[in-house]
Design a protein around this motif. Structure first.
Motif, PDB file in Angstrom:
ATOM      1  N   GLU A  50      55.200  43.263  32.396  1.00  0.00           N
ATOM      2  CA  GLU A  50      55.899  41.796  32.812  1.00  0.00           C
ATOM      3  C   GLU A  50      55.981  41.802  34.288  1.00  0.00           C
ATOM      4  O   GLU A  50      55.827  39.972  34.693  1.00  0.00           O
ATOM      5  CB  GLU A  50      56.716  40.930  31.991  1.00  0.00           C
ATOM      6  CG  GLU A  50      55.818  40.723  30.014  1.00  0.00           C
ATOM      7  CD  GLU A  50      57.072  40.793  29.083  1.00  0.00           C
ATOM      8  OE1 GLU A  50      57.112  39.662  28.193  1.00  0.00           O
ATOM      9  OE2 GLU A  50      58.304  41.381  29.165  1.00  0.00           O
ATOM     10  N   TYR A  51      57.204  43.204  34.373  1.00  0.00           N
ATOM     11  CA  TYR A  51      57.151  42.906  35.536  1.00  0.00           C
ATOM     12  C   TYR A  51      57.290  43.113  37.003  1.00  0.00           C
ATOM     13  O   TYR A  51      55.959  41.995  37.773  1.00  0.00           O
ATOM     14  CB  TYR A  51      58.274  44.744  35.772  1.00  0.00           C
ATOM     15  CG  TYR A  51      58.918  44.554  37.429  1.00  0.00           C
ATOM     16  CD1 TYR A  51      59.813  43.724  37.351  1.00  0.00           C
ATOM     17  CD2 TYR A  51      58.432  45.306  38.570  1.00  0.00           C
ATOM     18  CE1 TYR A  51      60.355  44.446  38.440  1.00  0.00           C
ATOM     19  CE2 TYR A  51      58.538  45.153  39.557  1.00  0.00           C
ATOM     20  CZ  TYR A  51      60.043  45.216  39.882  1.00  0.00           C
ATOM     21  OH  TYR A  51      60.645  44.889  40.884  1.00  0.00           O
ATOM     22  N   LEU A  52      55.300  43.520  36.560  1.00  0.00           N
ATOM     23  CA  LEU A  52      53.916  44.022  37.912  1.00  0.00           C
ATOM     24  C   LEU A  52      53.987  42.196  37.440  1.00  0.00           C
ATOM     25  O   LEU A  52      53.351  41.781  38.465  1.00  0.00           O
ATOM     26  CB  LEU A  52      52.990  44.827  36.936  1.00  0.00           C
ATOM     27  CG  LEU A  52      51.825  44.543  37.881  1.00  0.00           C
ATOM     28  CD1 LEU A  52      52.178  44.684  38.979  1.00  0.00           C
ATOM     29  CD2 LEU A  52      50.825  45.869  36.855  1.00  0.00           C
ATOM     30  N   ALA A  53      52.872  41.743  36.710  1.00  0.00           N
ATOM     31  CA  ALA A  53      52.648  40.086  36.529  1.00  0.00           C
ATOM     32  C   ALA A  53      53.343  39.288  37.597  1.00  0.00           C
ATOM     33  O   ALA A  53      53.367  38.586  37.792  1.00  0.00           O
ATOM     34  CB  ALA A  53      52.738  39.388  34.725  1.00  0.00           C
ATOM     35  N   GLN A  54      54.649  38.953  37.240  1.00  0.00           N
ATOM     36  CA  GLN A  54      55.851  38.511  38.087  1.00  0.00           C
ATOM     37  C   GLN A  54      55.802  38.527  39.770  1.00  0.00           C
ATOM     38  O   GLN A  54      56.313  37.695  39.918  1.00  0.00           O
ATOM     39  CB  GLN A  54      57.040  38.554  37.629  1.00  0.00           C
ATOM     40  CG  GLN A  54      57.925  37.647  35.737  1.00  0.00           C
ATOM     41  CD  GLN A  54      58.633  37.527  35.857  1.00  0.00           C
ATOM     42  OE1 GLN A  54      59.576  37.212  36.528  1.00  0.00           O
ATOM     43  NE2 GLN A  54      58.866  37.595  34.618  1.00  0.00           N
ATOM     44  N   ARG A  55      55.649  39.825  39.479  1.00  0.00           N
ATOM     45  CA  ARG A  55      56.166  40.291  41.133  1.00  0.00           C
ATOM     46  C   ARG A  55      54.020  39.549  41.588  1.00  0.00           C
ATOM     47  O   ARG A  55      54.019  39.278  43.135  1.00  0.00           O
ATOM     48  CB  ARG A  55      55.863  41.751  41.537  1.00  0.00           C
ATOM     49  CG  ARG A  55      55.544  42.359  42.749  1.00  0.00           C
ATOM     50  CD  ARG A  55      55.277  43.500  42.445  1.00  0.00           C
ATOM     51  NE  ARG A  55      53.808  43.950  42.410  1.00  0.00           N
ATOM     52  CZ  ARG A  55      52.760  44.456  43.132  1.00  0.00           C
ATOM     53  NH1 ARG A  55      52.644  43.485  43.619  1.00  0.00           N
ATOM     54  NH2 ARG A  55      51.626  44.678  41.990  1.00  0.00           N
ATOM     55  N   LYS A  56      53.366  39.915  41.254  1.00  0.00           N
ATOM     56  CA  LYS A  56      52.110  39.380  41.497  1.00  0.00           C
ATOM     57  C   LYS A  56      52.322  37.887  41.651  1.00  0.00           C
ATOM     58  O   LYS A  56      51.775  37.193  42.590  1.00  0.00           O
ATOM     59  CB  LYS A  56      50.744  39.898  40.615  1.00  0.00           C
ATOM     60  CG  LYS A  56      50.730  41.342  40.783  1.00  0.00           C
ATOM     61  CD  LYS A  56      49.532  41.851  39.221  1.00  0.00           C
ATOM     62  CE  LYS A  56      48.065  41.307  39.218  1.00  0.00           C
ATOM     63  NZ  LYS A  56      47.445  42.005  38.701  1.00  0.00           N
ATOM     64  N   LEU A  57      52.682  37.387  40.337  1.00  0.00           N
ATOM     65  CA  LEU A  57      52.727  36.232  40.780  1.00  0.00           C
ATOM     66  C   LEU A  57      53.319  35.188  41.844  1.00  0.00           C
ATOM     67  O   LEU A  57      53.244  34.462  42.874  1.00  0.00           O
ATOM     68  CB  LEU A  57      53.166  35.320  39.659  1.00  0.00           C
ATOM     69  CG  LEU A  57      53.448  33.711  38.808  1.00  0.00           C
ATOM     70  CD1 LEU A  57      51.875  32.993  38.946  1.00  0.00           C
ATOM     71  CD2 LEU A  57      53.858  33.607  38.153  1.00  0.00           C
ATOM     72  N   GLY A  58      54.186  36.054  42.032  1.00  0.00           N
ATOM     73  CA  GLY A  58      55.801  35.952  42.930  1.00  0.00           C
ATOM     74  C   GLY A  58      54.891  35.703  44.313  1.00  0.00           C
ATOM     75  O   GLY A  58      54.828  34.964  45.343  1.00  0.00           O
ATOM     76  N   THR A  59      53.813  37.264  44.727  1.00  0.00           N
ATOM     77  CA  THR A  59      53.419  37.441  45.711  1.00  0.00           C
ATOM     78  C   THR A  59      52.216  35.918  46.232  1.00  0.00           C
ATOM     79  O   THR A  59      51.902  35.530  47.154  1.00  0.00           O
ATOM     80  CB  THR A  59      52.005  38.400  45.993  1.00  0.00           C
ATOM     81  OG1 THR A  59      53.622  39.622  45.697  1.00  0.00           O
ATOM     82  CG2 THR A  59      51.671  38.967  47.384  1.00  0.00           C
ATOM     83  N   LEU A  60      51.654  35.233  45.084  1.00  0.00           N
ATOM     84  CA  LEU A  60      50.435  34.746  45.157  1.00  0.00           C
ATOM     85  C   LEU A  60      51.133  32.726  45.572  1.00  0.00           C
ATOM     86  O   LEU A  60      50.573  32.275  46.628  1.00  0.00           O
ATOM     87  CB  LEU A  60      49.457  34.456  43.534  1.00  0.00           C
ATOM     88  CG  LEU A  60      49.523  32.899  43.548  1.00  0.00           C
ATOM     89  CD1 LEU A  60      47.717  32.811  44.510  1.00  0.00           C
ATOM     90  CD2 LEU A  60      48.537  33.053  41.976  1.00  0.00           C
ATOM     91  N   LYS A  61      52.096  32.993  44.691  1.00  0.00           N
ATOM     92  CA  LYS A  61      52.916  31.583  45.303  1.00  0.00           C
ATOM     93  C   LYS A  61      53.447  31.746  46.833  1.00  0.00           C
ATOM     94  O   LYS A  61      53.151  30.685  47.238  1.00  0.00           O
ATOM     95  CB  LYS A  61      53.988  31.459  44.209  1.00  0.00           C
ATOM     96  CG  LYS A  61      54.072  30.994  42.797  1.00  0.00           C
ATOM     97  CD  LYS A  61      54.793  31.293  41.801  1.00  0.00           C
ATOM     98  CE  LYS A  61      56.070  30.141  41.975  1.00  0.00           C
ATOM     99  NZ  LYS A  61      56.847  29.896  41.224  1.00  0.00           N
TER     100      LYS A  61
END
Length: 274
Positions: A50-61
């Motif tokens: 979940e941490y990795l998924a949120q990091r990636k999503l934050g980078t995308l946003k």
């Protein structure tokens, strides 16, 4: 920092720098995968995945908002192996497809209204999925500007006093909730997976009761995630409907509140009296 904490911090650094598997993380710090999963979740409020998924999503946003990328390039730069990965999983967290998010909500239909309630002026906005914003304030122009800043290219349709068949019942339900009455409100919570977990937990706190940030974190199986819980409360856009006013500090003091501590105290006193 003790030895165990240093290992967990090393895991976080590895996640920030790449996409290691749970087994690779466990091998890197010398503890079992199951133990790592439990300890990391307890410390950070999220599993490694979940941490990795949120990091990636934050980078995308960030990339989408910054511009200078086409959507496909932004997806790959954020670490998504294919566009379908984020369209299937990430779109729900963005609240719309990445292309629409980058375009400031282009293609989204949002109806909104400014109304007088028991708590003063309120902006209520809804997507086709449900209420997406309930903002309190005494400046109509500022309330509208905040909504337009969030979705600058969405199709925003103002409906005076909520007077249409779609928005009207939703506005009345929100007004009832703000007046302390019981009402069913369909909501569209736009946030990260963890934020949504927190907001769900807040809506389970009985009226007239409070929970500490630590208690909410513990209820989610993440006892060390008090700060993350506080952050989720601060990012709640649905005033009163998602009752972040029912979360206080461990010593009983009010803590923070997006719409001001005097209102938080007033709401808690009203609910206790009821």
């Amino acid at each position: 920092m003790d030895k165990s904490a240093k290992k967990l911090e090393r895991v976080r650094e590895l996640l920030d720098g790449g996409e290691p598997s749970l087994a690779e993380l466990a091998a890197a710090v010398g503890i079992s995968a199951s133990h790592l999963q439990r300890r990391f979740s307890a410390r950070y409020g999220l599993s490694p995945a979940e941490y990795l998924a949120q990091r990636k999503l934050g980078t995308l946003k960030e990339a989408l908002r910054r511009g200078g990328h086409d959507v496909s390039a932004a997806l790959y730069d954020a670490g998504y192996g294919s566009p379908s990965r984020v369209y299937e999983a990430g779109a729900a967290r963005l609240g719309m497809t990445p292309a629409r998010y980058r375009a400031g909500g282009a293609g989204e239909d949002i109806r909104w209204s400014l109304i007088d309630t028991a708590l003063g002026r309120v902006l209520v906005a809804t997507t086709e999925r449900g209420i997406c914003a309930v903002e309190l304030g005494d400046d109509d122009a500022a309330l509208e500007a905040g909504l337009r800043a969030e979705f600058p290219k969405a199709h925003l349709q103002r409906v005076d006093a909520g007077r249409d068949e779609f928005l009207g019942p939703r506005v009345r339900a929100v007004a009832d909730v703000l007046a302390g009455k019981r009402a069913q409100v369909d909501i569209d919570m736009l946030g990260t997976a963890f934020q949504k977990k927190v907001w769900d937990a807040l809506m389970k706190i009985p009226k007239g009761e409070t929970r500490s940030y630590a208690e909410v974190a513990a209820s989610l199986g993440a006892p060390r995630a008090s700060r993350a819980v506080a952050s989720a409360c601060a990012h709640n856009r649905l005033a009163i409907v998602v009752p972040c006013h029912r979360v206080v500090r461990g010593d009983g003091s009010l803590g923070g509140y997006r719409w001001g501590l005097p209102l938080k105290e007033r709401l808690l006193q009203r609910e206790r009296a009821a």
